[in-house]
Design a protein around this motif. Structure first.
Motif, PDB file in Angstrom:
ATOM      1  N   UNK B  88       1.111  -1.288   0.034  1.00  0.00           N
ATOM      2  CA  UNK B  88       0.309   0.295  -0.231  1.00  0.00           C
ATOM      3  C   UNK B  88       0.709   1.243   0.227  1.00  0.00           C
ATOM      4  N   UNK B  89       2.167   1.138   0.352  1.00  0.00           N
ATOM      5  CA  UNK B  89       2.709   1.609   0.665  1.00  0.00           C
ATOM      6  C   UNK B  89       4.044   2.056   1.094  1.00  0.00           C
ATOM      7  N   UNK B  90       5.148   2.769   1.186  1.00  0.00           N
ATOM      8  CA  UNK B  90       6.293   2.646   2.439  1.00  0.00           C
ATOM      9  C   UNK B  90       6.028   2.287   3.512  1.00  0.00           C
ATOM     10  N   UNK B  91       5.055   3.336   4.180  1.00  0.00           N
ATOM     11  CA  UNK B  91       5.370   2.672   5.962  1.00  0.00           C
ATOM     12  C   UNK B  91       4.570   1.028   5.629  1.00  0.00           C
ATOM     13  N   UNK B  92       3.830   0.585   4.923  1.00  0.00           N
ATOM     14  CA  UNK B  92       3.031  -0.362   5.310  1.00  0.00           C
ATOM     15  C   UNK B  92       4.556  -1.682   4.677  1.00  0.00           C
ATOM     16  N   UNK B  93       5.346  -1.092   3.973  1.00  0.00           N
ATOM     17  CA  UNK B  93       6.191  -1.909   3.677  1.00  0.00           C
ATOM     18  C   UNK B  93       7.135  -1.928   4.941  1.00  0.00           C
ATOM     19  N   UNK B  94       7.377  -1.138   5.578  1.00  0.00           N
ATOM     20  CA  UNK B  94       7.859  -1.072   6.659  1.00  0.00           C
ATOM     21  C   UNK B  94       7.128  -1.981   7.660  1.00  0.00           C
ATOM     22  N   UNK B  95       6.603  -1.916   7.784  1.00  0.00           N
ATOM     23  CA  UNK B  95       5.615  -2.677   8.561  1.00  0.00           C
ATOM     24  C   UNK B  95       5.588  -3.975   8.658  1.00  0.00           C
ATOM     25  N   UNK B  96       5.620  -4.457   7.261  1.00  0.00           N
ATOM     26  CA  UNK B  96       5.788  -5.930   7.525  1.00  0.00           C
ATOM     27  C   UNK B  96       6.839  -6.407   7.424  1.00  0.00           C
ATOM     28  N   UNK B  97       8.062  -5.969   6.603  1.00  0.00           N
ATOM     29  CA  UNK B  97       9.316  -6.420   6.881  1.00  0.00           C
ATOM     30  C   UNK B  97       9.527  -6.571   8.654  1.00  0.00           C
ATOM     31  N   UNK B  98       8.859  -5.562   9.490  1.00  0.00           N
ATOM     32  CA  UNK B  98       9.234  -5.584  10.771  1.00  0.00           C
ATOM     33  C   UNK B  98       8.810  -6.429  11.526  1.00  0.00           C
TER      34      UNK B  98
END
Lengths: 379, 379
Positions: B88-98
């Motif tokens: 959905x965007x950069x923040x959602x990608x960060x959350x996914x990885x974390x």
């Protein structure tokens, strides 16, 4: 390498939709077709981050465009809830609630007709999933009284009901489940992805704690877009703020749909709010259509008489044909498409789903005649 | 109640963007303005779920439109990674990885210039956040060698670098941090929300494990849309499948942007892939513009000479004016808007950010002249 890339890049030029302009019976799509107002909004707000011109720290507080009024006033009224917010869609709303109210190892109790994303959202949180089974073929009904025994035995942290489910379009007794949830003090989520925006539905009247809707499924919006309504008492948990950024809600990662789908959701909303008032007409249209297809030898699954536009048919007569034609199950897709009709998943003929929501009676009459013609052609 | 609703509903009719057609210098928006191809795609795929006509179980595997080729071939090549997906965007990608690689109570080490969503994503997972501070006013640089001591002492589960950051447009030594990450075997995330789609950037060359881009910020796409690239070895963790639905990735909840933003991302991609080759011109344009504003008494913060189009200025001369005019800090927004320019956050005059990415030299010349005229008017 370079040559391959060039070929792939070429495919990205002039992207077109094959099904545009056809009579649309595809259950995923009939409630998400844009209004003219939403189409204008698409063009106006297409650029990235164009909803954020006047941001003061939080998407749901933007006043130009009037997101705050939409989220704080219009949505709660529409959903029959106290507090509402915007999500990327129904599945993301389910995850938010589960992630806020339950911990890995906790249990959630759901209906056997739940969408697959209910399971995946629970898996993402690390929850044990328990299901109340449906009644099986042909009606696949959920008896919500069966939640009680499981609640007594396993004390789940949350319960969820799919209202209606996306497979059969059944509407279980959500209000009765509200009484049960209240009796056992368990937070109760209604996944109304196929209800909110199609039919009148009120979280409060059903006695739920949360109600979830999908913009692209049922609110005449571009995707991704969803809505989440809740009782005020859950705001502190589900919409808890960052410890470091006091305007930013943790479960929303600050802001969710920072883009044009939110604007289409808003632009279509006056129309959507009006259309749910005509739900009776939708139901009688679906019942008439279903009865006509049953005359052709199809068997409607799910509640009968049906109370939703989402219809699932067993079609033994089409299955017999698919076994002896070159295209196998695809023959149905092909035959319908040639007649300007788009609906059953390509490849499926034995059993398929249709939604009568977007088509009018004249178009549906043409669909019925088309099924007749297809049966004649192959008989 | 009814009367209030009617008024609010009326606001949803004919939604318009005040800033459409102005010279756009707003950092959030200059990289997300749509191409003509993306505008056509918007109209074609606007309806909800219209990318799902030919779904066989997973968004990134759809072949019509050619999402699979885009995600499996073009994106990995573009990002310099082995495996890519859509978010959905950069923040959602960060959350996914974390969320995939760390557990509540674990630590993550990030740069002091990180976006607020890096913090909120870590909070959502329940991580402890440690930061390598920047060098302070006026350059606010991150010395990546400072990661080493913290890694030795606290053994974080993940490290993250914002490349460039959104406040100053600084480009820290990402490649050096790749060596450090490798030496200590710590998964290394590059948040390239302001890099991917603007400038050449390769995860592989920087020695990172993950690279994150934003469609609406820097890839000429409608929002929300993001991309996530990774080394193959992380696929099993981050893109792990549901235990019950073998085609569905848990962290994506099955599918992410099931709608038109993905199509605009794809439609703009051939152009975006080309434009990053002209990054040198962007940098020299930014440097020239910055030097011209410095001649007016503004002080450019961040690296100087600058290597990115995102510019942050202290403007003591404008601040002095804002203290004595009726509109306070809003006078700058108003004066620029009257001249057809949109950029600094409304209300800010003392210190503001601009991006030169979308404007050409002639337009920027007009912006410089406008600042001169504004200073003259109030001197």
């Amino acid at each position: 390498m370079e040559q391959k890339s060039s070929k792939l890049l070429e495919k990205l030029r002039g992207l077109r939709r094959e099904h545009k302009g056809l009579i649309n019976l595809m259950p995923l799509q009939t409630g998400g077709m844009l209004t003219d107002a939403a189409r204008e909004a698409l063009a106006e707000f297409g650029d990235g981050y164009s909803v954020c011109d006047f941001c003061e720290g939080s998407l749901c507080n933007v006043t130009n465009p009037p997101i705050r009024d939409f989220v704080q006033e219009l949505l709660p009224q529409f959903l029959g809830c106290e507090v509402a917010t915007i999500t990327h869609g129904a599945r993301e709303a389910k995850f938010m609630v589960m992630h806020s109210l339950a911990k890995p190892g906790d249990s959630i109790l759901v209906d056997g007709n739940r969408h697959y994303t209910t399971v995946v959202a629970a898996e993402r949180v690390g929850l044990n999933i328990m299901e109340v089974p449906n009644s099986g073929h042909p009606e696949f009904q959920i008896d919500v009284d069966e939640y009680t025994a499981v609640i007594k035995q396993h004390a789940p942290k949350l319960i969820l009901l799919t209202y209606p489910d996306g497979n059969y379009g059944n509407l279980p007794d959500a209000r009765r489940l509200g009484e049960i949830a209240h009796e056992y003090s368990i937070p109760y989520i209604i996944n109304g992805a196929y209800a909110v925006g199609r039919m009148p539905v009120s979280m409060d009247e059903l006695g739920a704690d949360f109600i979830i809707g999908s913009g692209h499924k049922s609110m005449a919006s571009a995707g991704p877009a969803g809505v989440l309504g809740m009782k005020k008492k859950w705001e502190e948990s589900v919409l808890r703020k960052s410890g470091k950024y006091s305007k930013k809600e943790i479960e929303l990662l600050g802001c969710t749909i920072r883009g044009v789908p939110l604007i289409t959701l808003m632009a279509s909303f006056p129309y959507v709010r009006e259309r749910v008032q005509h739900w009776d007409e939708q139901v009688s249209k679906a019942q008439w259509f279903s009865a006509e297809l049953e005359k052709l030898g199809f068997v409607q699954l799910g509640e009968n008489p049906h109370r939703h536009d989402l219809l699932h048919f067993d079609a033994p007569v089409l299955y017999e044909i698919s076994k002896r034609v070159r295209e196998k199950g695809y023959f149905l897709y092909k035959e319908l498409k040639e007649r300007g009709i788009w609906g059953p998943q390509p490849g499926l003929a034995r059993s398929f789903k249709l939604s009568t929501f977007a088509a009018d009676r004249q178009q549906l009459g043409f669909v019925i005649d088309s099924f007749k013609a297809i049966l004649n052609k192959y008989s």
